[in-house]
Design a protein around this motif. Sequence first.
Motif, PDB file in Angstrom:
ATOM      1  N   TYR A 184      22.950  31.965  50.144  1.00  0.00           N
ATOM      2  CA  TYR A 184      24.015  32.931  50.389  1.00  0.00           C
ATOM      3  C   TYR A 184      25.357  32.218  50.604  1.00  0.00           C
ATOM      4  CZ  TYR A 184      26.667  36.501  52.959  1.00  0.00           C
ATOM      5  OH  TYR A 184      27.634  37.367  53.385  1.00  0.00           O
ATOM      6  N   THR A 185      25.310  31.141  51.381  1.00  0.00           N
ATOM      7  CA  THR A 185      26.546  30.412  51.676  1.00  0.00           C
ATOM      8  C   THR A 185      27.137  29.796  50.405  1.00  0.00           C
ATOM      9  OG1 THR A 185      25.602  29.932  53.829  1.00  0.00           O
ATOM     10  CG2 THR A 185      27.537  28.663  53.209  1.00  0.00           C
ATOM     11  N   ILE A 186      26.278  29.194  49.603  1.00  0.00           N
ATOM     12  CA  ILE A 186      26.806  28.545  48.396  1.00  0.00           C
ATOM     13  C   ILE A 186      27.285  29.598  47.388  1.00  0.00           C
ATOM     14  CG2 ILE A 186      24.675  28.183  47.050  1.00  0.00           C
ATOM     15  CD1 ILE A 186      25.968  25.212  46.833  1.00  0.00           C
ATOM     16  N   THR A 187      26.675  30.774  47.419  1.00  0.00           N
ATOM     17  CA  THR A 187      27.151  31.868  46.556  1.00  0.00           C
ATOM     18  C   THR A 187      28.561  32.288  47.002  1.00  0.00           C
ATOM     19  OG1 THR A 187      24.872  32.618  46.283  1.00  0.00           O
ATOM     20  CG2 THR A 187      26.580  34.176  45.645  1.00  0.00           C
ATOM     21  N   CYS A 188      28.774  32.356  48.312  1.00  0.00           N
ATOM     22  CA  CYS A 188      30.122  32.693  48.814  1.00  0.00           C
ATOM     23  C   CYS A 188      31.144  31.623  48.394  1.00  0.00           C
ATOM     24  CB  CYS A 188      30.123  32.836  50.341  1.00  0.00           C
ATOM     25  SG  CYS A 188      29.345  34.357  50.897  1.00  0.00           S
ATOM     26  N   MET A 189      30.708  30.362  48.364  1.00  0.00           N
ATOM     27  CA  MET A 189      31.623  29.294  47.924  1.00  0.00           C
ATOM     28  C   MET A 189      32.009  29.495  46.457  1.00  0.00           C
ATOM     29  SD  MET A 189      29.861  26.055  49.889  1.00  0.00           S
ATOM     30  CE  MET A 189      31.022  24.777  49.362  1.00  0.00           C
ATOM     31  N   LEU A 190      31.040  29.882  45.642  1.00  0.00           N
ATOM     32  CA  LEU A 190      31.330  30.155  44.231  1.00  0.00           C
ATOM     33  C   LEU A 190      32.308  31.329  44.106  1.00  0.00           C
ATOM     34  CD1 LEU A 190      30.791  29.966  41.113  1.00  0.00           C
ATOM     35  CD2 LEU A 190      28.915  31.579  41.494  1.00  0.00           C
ATOM     36  N   LEU A 191      32.051  32.394  44.870  1.00  0.00           N
ATOM     37  CA  LEU A 191      32.906  33.590  44.767  1.00  0.00           C
ATOM     38  C   LEU A 191      34.346  33.263  45.160  1.00  0.00           C
ATOM     39  CD1 LEU A 191      30.525  36.333  46.237  1.00  0.00           C
ATOM     40  CD2 LEU A 191      30.923  35.739  43.831  1.00  0.00           C
ATOM     41  N   ASN A 192      34.502  32.472  46.215  1.00  0.00           N
ATOM     42  CA  ASN A 192      35.863  32.142  46.642  1.00  0.00           C
ATOM     43  C   ASN A 192      36.580  31.277  45.591  1.00  0.00           C
ATOM     44  OD1 ASN A 192      37.730  30.267  48.925  1.00  0.00           O
ATOM     45  ND2 ASN A 192      37.908  32.468  48.788  1.00  0.00           N
ATOM     46  N   TYR A 193      35.826  30.370  44.977  1.00  0.00           N
ATOM     47  CA  TYR A 193      36.410  29.558  43.885  1.00  0.00           C
ATOM     48  C   TYR A 193      36.897  30.474  42.752  1.00  0.00           C
ATOM     49  CZ  TYR A 193      36.024  27.140  39.394  1.00  0.00           C
ATOM     50  OH  TYR A 193      36.243  26.702  38.110  1.00  0.00           O
ATOM     51  N   LEU A 194      36.131  31.500  42.436  1.00  0.00           N
ATOM     52  CA  LEU A 194      36.518  32.430  41.361  1.00  0.00           C
ATOM     53  C   LEU A 194      37.699  33.313  41.766  1.00  0.00           C
ATOM     54  CD1 LEU A 194      32.939  33.411  40.126  1.00  0.00           C
ATOM     55  CD2 LEU A 194      34.547  31.854  39.012  1.00  0.00           C
ATOM     56  N   GLN A 195      37.860  33.517  43.077  1.00  0.00           N
ATOM     57  CA  GLN A 195      39.011  34.274  43.575  1.00  0.00           C
ATOM     58  C   GLN A 195      40.280  33.420  43.503  1.00  0.00           C
ATOM     59  OE1 GLN A 195      37.311  35.071  47.459  1.00  0.00           O
ATOM     60  NE2 GLN A 195      36.961  37.241  46.966  1.00  0.00           N
ATOM     61  N   LEU A 196      40.074  32.096  43.596  1.00  0.00           N
ATOM     62  CA  LEU A 196      41.230  31.200  43.637  1.00  0.00           C
ATOM     63  C   LEU A 196      41.605  30.630  42.274  1.00  0.00           C
ATOM     64  CD1 LEU A 196      40.328  29.268  46.909  1.00  0.00           C
ATOM     65  CD2 LEU A 196      42.211  30.860  46.617  1.00  0.00           C
ATOM     66  N   THR A 197      40.784  30.868  41.239  1.00  0.00           N
ATOM     67  CA  THR A 197      41.159  30.367  39.909  1.00  0.00           C
ATOM     68  C   THR A 197      42.364  31.159  39.428  1.00  0.00           C
ATOM     69  OG1 THR A 197      39.443  31.808  39.037  1.00  0.00           O
ATOM     70  CG2 THR A 197      38.973  29.481  38.943  1.00  0.00           C
ATOM     71  N   ASP A 198      43.103  30.551  38.526  1.00  0.00           N
ATOM     72  CA  ASP A 198      44.341  31.160  38.082  1.00  0.00           C
ATOM     73  C   ASP A 198      44.253  31.527  36.604  1.00  0.00           C
ATOM     74  OD1 ASP A 198      46.952  32.002  38.047  1.00  0.00           O
ATOM     75  OD2 ASP A 198      47.739  29.986  37.675  1.00  0.00           O
TER      76      ASP A 198
END
Length: 321
Positions: A184-198
């Motif tokens: 779950y934690t690593i999935t949240c890390m992926l989601l945040n990376y996708l929120q921060l991509t430009d």
Amino acid sequence: IADTVKEEVLPQDEQDFDIELQKFAASVEATEGHKQRRIALLSKLSRVLQTNFPEEDIELTTFGSTESNLALRRSDVDICIQTHSRTSKLQTTCQLARLLHEEGLVNIVCIPRARVPIVKAWDPSLGIACDINLNNSLAKTNTAMIKACVEYDARIRPMALLIKHWAKCRKFNGTKGKGVLSSYTITCMLLNYLQLTDPPILPSMVALQQNDYCKPKVQLNEKSIGSLFIGFFEYYGYRFEYESYVISVKQGYLLSKKTKVWDSDQNNILCVEEPFNNMRNLANTANEMEVMGLRLEFQRAYQILKRSRDHAGLVETFREF
Ligand code: CTP
Ligand code: MG
């Protein structure tokens, strides 16, 4: 007419790598057989509860990857038992553990003093593992959020499956309270990376909820799955500043550790805010050495994939540790 239709087409090598990644993801996701066994386990538990508590309204639901459509072949089933009554005869996970034992389940571990008390068990007749908790409603809420994110863009699911699988292969994923990081934690890390991509692939959870978890009309980011996947490893291997920032899927950006007063705690080396309880750091299971090891793992994966964006590169990236 052709000039008016300007669709970005990915170069052939990127298309090939995306196909390879999708094939790999399909090879690790749970099969129909796994799904059937999960259903069989749920009916077994339901029968046990009905037999032992015939008078009560006890609800049995699944959460985690079973519900978010991120189940792997090696995933366990996350089950929540809701008793709906303060005077329920089923009060403790230890009681539950006893019932599971009587039913023939093995390797039963009861963790009554965890933040969320759980029982872990293995069903040898079905060949399936489960984690069962009593009355944990937060898990249902955050699972719904993961599900909505996975459905938001078709590129997210294969990436999430592969990253969870990678974490298991490289041995730093353990279940709640064990191992360095939960899936779950690593999935949240992926989601945040996708929120921060430009431009962002995924909006903040706040924005998603305001739109009732709806999909976008236009997706401005057309990057390949492959380049995003490699970018994830590069980001957490080299660019993310672990010392200073908190990963926030809720806000869709990074928060300062200092502002959150999360900067002086030994358990807050890597900080991933629980979207529905911003006082909880999902990554407080990882100590300084483990975070350093994790960072090296991200770097390793990046270096391999940068060199070989192909089947061989993936085999090497996912090599069992
Ligand atoms: N969960 C949580 N807090 C954590 C870990 C997990 O609230 N620190 C809840 C979340 O609801 C999550 C669920 O437990 O969706 C399952 O967690 P986990 O098993 O780590 O994720 P899965 O996607 O189910 O991964 P796997 O397929 O590896 O079981
Ligand atoms: Mg799970």
